[in-house]
Design a protein around this motif. Structure first.
Motif, PDB file in Angstrom:
ATOM      1  N   ALA A  82     -32.607  34.013  -9.488  1.00 62.61           N
ATOM      2  CA  ALA A  82     -31.726  35.119  -9.884  1.00 62.61           C
ATOM      3  C   ALA A  82     -31.243  34.923 -11.314  1.00 62.61           C
ATOM      4  N   LEU A 106     -28.846  38.706  -4.733  1.00 62.65           N
ATOM      5  CA  LEU A 106     -30.172  39.013  -4.192  1.00 62.65           C
ATOM      6  C   LEU A 106     -30.058  39.410  -2.732  1.00 62.65           C
ATOM      7  N   VAL A 108     -22.498  37.119  -7.582  1.00 59.50           N
ATOM      8  CA  VAL A 108     -22.224  35.820  -6.982  1.00 59.50           C
ATOM      9  C   VAL A 108     -21.591  34.899  -8.017  1.00 59.50           C
ATOM     10  N   GLU A 154     -23.906  35.057 -11.165  1.00 63.66           N
ATOM     11  CA  GLU A 154     -25.312  35.245 -10.816  1.00 63.66           C
ATOM     12  C   GLU A 154     -25.573  36.596 -10.160  1.00 63.66           C
ATOM     13  N   GLN A 155     -26.744  37.109 -10.431  1.00 64.00           N
ATOM     14  CA  GLN A 155     -27.231  38.341  -9.800  1.00 64.00           C
ATOM     15  C   GLN A 155     -27.287  38.142  -8.282  1.00 64.00           C
ATOM     16  N   GLU A 213     -33.057  34.723   4.140  1.00 64.48           N
ATOM     17  CA  GLU A 213     -33.035  33.356   3.621  1.00 64.48           C
ATOM     18  C   GLU A 213     -34.021  32.451   4.341  1.00 64.48           C
ATOM     19  N   LYS A 272     -25.549  30.500   8.346  1.00 69.31           N
ATOM     20  CA  LYS A 272     -24.363  29.923   7.710  1.00 69.31           C
ATOM     21  C   LYS A 272     -23.055  30.527   8.183  1.00 69.31           C
ATOM     22  N   VAL A 301     -19.759  28.784  -3.322  1.00 70.07           N
ATOM     23  CA  VAL A 301     -20.464  30.032  -3.623  1.00 70.07           C
ATOM     24  C   VAL A 301     -19.671  31.195  -3.053  1.00 70.07           C
ATOM     25  N   GLU A 329     -31.314  27.598  -4.637  1.00 70.35           N
ATOM     26  CA  GLU A 329     -30.780  26.277  -4.975  1.00 70.35           C
ATOM     27  C   GLU A 329     -31.737  25.173  -4.545  1.00 70.35           C
ATOM     28  N   MET A 362     -34.590  32.846  -1.052  1.00 67.32           N
ATOM     29  CA  MET A 362     -34.315  34.201  -0.586  1.00 67.32           C
ATOM     30  C   MET A 362     -35.610  34.989  -0.693  1.00 67.32           C
ATOM     31  N   LYS A 398     -25.235  22.920 -10.485  1.00 64.07           N
ATOM     32  CA  LYS A 398     -25.964  24.174 -10.372  1.00 64.07           C
ATOM     33  C   LYS A 398     -26.340  24.719 -11.751  1.00 64.07           C
TER      34      LYS A 398
END
Ligand code: AMP
Ligand code: GLY
Length: 415
Positions: free
Chosen positions: A118, A189, A142, A186-187, A193, A215, A154, A284, A274, A103
């Motif tokens: 993000a 969001l 995140v 990570e920011q 999705e 999910k 995640v 991703e 997103m 990632k």
């Protein structure tokens, strides 16, 4: 034609089912396959435990084209292994599969090529990561493990305490067997999705219809994150405007990046997206088809899947006319009680004979010839109909007729 398909989930059953509609295919070796692929006349399940053995088997049997369903094979270099033997393989080389395998790499790639994503920082030292968390202080945020973590890497953290704990567990605690030695902070969001599976031949990115995964384990997006409890296709939030935004700000710069970095990418590139008030963001990349998105997307595909794969291998996707059936597709996962935590296996499944379309994920035949559960996600029940309401009614009528001990599913897929 002989095909080899590596993988064993509902996605692989759906791929094998679609491929088997092409009458030029005389054999599909499924490695290892499952109870679903075992039921397709043209398929043969084969157990082989290393990518070297898989490539050797393909060579010996004169397989024409090989495919991998899951990322593990690709990140470990199955495409490279086939290439060294001069065998055709549909899927990216390991050097390109790193778009999913790391990632941190993917995020650096997105930043370098101006792909909307993000804001995020990468850390390998938990002290530095915690100091950064104290400084930014905006929650939720995140935390992501860099490497492959079976969809569990995640964590959405509501506050500084949970973020620090997560970072320490990943970097110092060896969570996910080393996949978390490097973490991304990570920011967060907010939005809806979407998943867009796309074929790529290095010259063209050809997107399939958009889909939406679900999910969380329970209705209303409650409960633990899972591998996916159901999918719908097309995704109702992907409007024409959103799609144009995706093409311009995500797909086009991704292709530029693949070319500029010299990545050998012939395969499926999956965009996890997103849709926010400020436009569409890339969460991703995956380097293979999604599970369970594939089980919702392929039933709507009118085009021949083998022809599409061959077109990518011939670097001819720009000329491929992808055709779709009209309508809406829904796939509902029926899971083992307790999943995604601990669950029991070995329960007999009844009622499948009345179901129009299903894909087996974690079930296989026992010595007595009964189909029994072998995994957490057991079945995908699928339905296609003219409109979303009709598809919803149809799929849940079928779901209600299937039974095994402890079975559970979401009631709101496509609602
Ligand atoms: P990923 O493996 O990166 O797709 O992340 C798995 C799931 O975590 C996604 O499907 C999202 O639901 C969620 N997620 C990942 N990144 C973010 C983000 N920056 N903001 C909000 N949710 C996220
Ligand atoms: N459905 C998401 C994935 O296949 O990773």
């Amino acid at each position: 034609m002989k095909i080899l398909l590596a993988g064993s989930g509902g996605r692989e059953h759906a791929i094998a089912d679609k491929l088997s509609q092409n009458k030029n295919i005389t054999k599909i070796y499924c490695v290892p396959g499952n109870g679903g692929t075992a039921s397709i006349p043209v398929c043969e399940n084969i157990k082989l435990d290393t990518i070297e053995k898989i490539a050797g088997f393909a060579e010996e049997k004169g397989v024409d084209i090989s495919i991998a369903g899951s990322e593990e094979f690709l990140v470990r270099g199955i495409a490279d292994q086939f290439d060294r033997r001069g065998l055709k393989f549909f899927g990216p080389k390991s050097q390109a599969a790193v778009l999913e395998g790391s990632k941190a790499y993917a995020k650096a790639f997105m930043k370098k090529y101006g792909i909307r994503t993000a804001a995020s920082e990468t850390f390998t030292d938990s002290g530095e990561a915690c100091a950064y968390l104290e400084k930014i202080n905006t929650y939720p945020l995140v935390v992501k493990a860099d490497g492959l973590a079976f969809g569990k890497g995640v964590v959405i953290c509501p506050n500084e305490k949970s973020a620090k704990l997560t970072v320490r567990e990943m970097i110092d605690g060896g969570a996910f067997g080393g996949a978390g030695k490097t973490v991304l902070i990570e920011q967060y969001l907010e939005g809806k999705e979407a998943s867009v599976l796309s074929f790529c031949d290095g010259r063209t990115i050809l997107p399939l219809l958009s889909a939406k995964d679900h999910k969380r384990a329970f209705d209303g997006d409650k409960g633990d994150n899972t591998g996916g409890m159901g999918a719908i296709c097309p995704n109702p939030y992907v409007t024409e405007e959103v799609y144009q935004d995706f093409l311009e700000n995500i797909a086009a710069p991704t292709l530029k990046g693949i070319q500029a970095e010299g990545l050998d990418f012939t395969g499926v590139i999956f965009f996890g997206l997103m849709i926010t008030k400020g436009g569409i963001y890339l969460l991703e990349y995956n380097v293979r088809m999604g599970d369970p998105e594939t089980q919702a997307v392929l039933p709507l595909m009118k085009s021949d899947l083998l022809a599409l794969i061959e077109s990518a291998l011939n670097k001819n996707l720009a000329d491929f006319k992808l055709e779709w059936r009209r309508g809406h597709s829904i796939c509902v996962t029926v899971a083992s009680g307790g999943y995604p935590r601990s669950y029991k296996k070995g329960f007999a499944i009844s009622g499948l004979e009345k179901v129009q379309k299903y894909f087996i994920a974690g079930a296989d035949f026992n010595a007595r010839g009964e189909i029994v559960t072998t995994g957490g996600r057991v079945l995908n029940i699928a339905a296609v109909a003219e409109n979303a309401e009709a598809a919803y009614k149809k799929v849940y009528k079928d779901v209600a007729g299937v039974h095994f001990e402890g079975a559970f599913y979401r009631h709101d897929i496509g609602l």
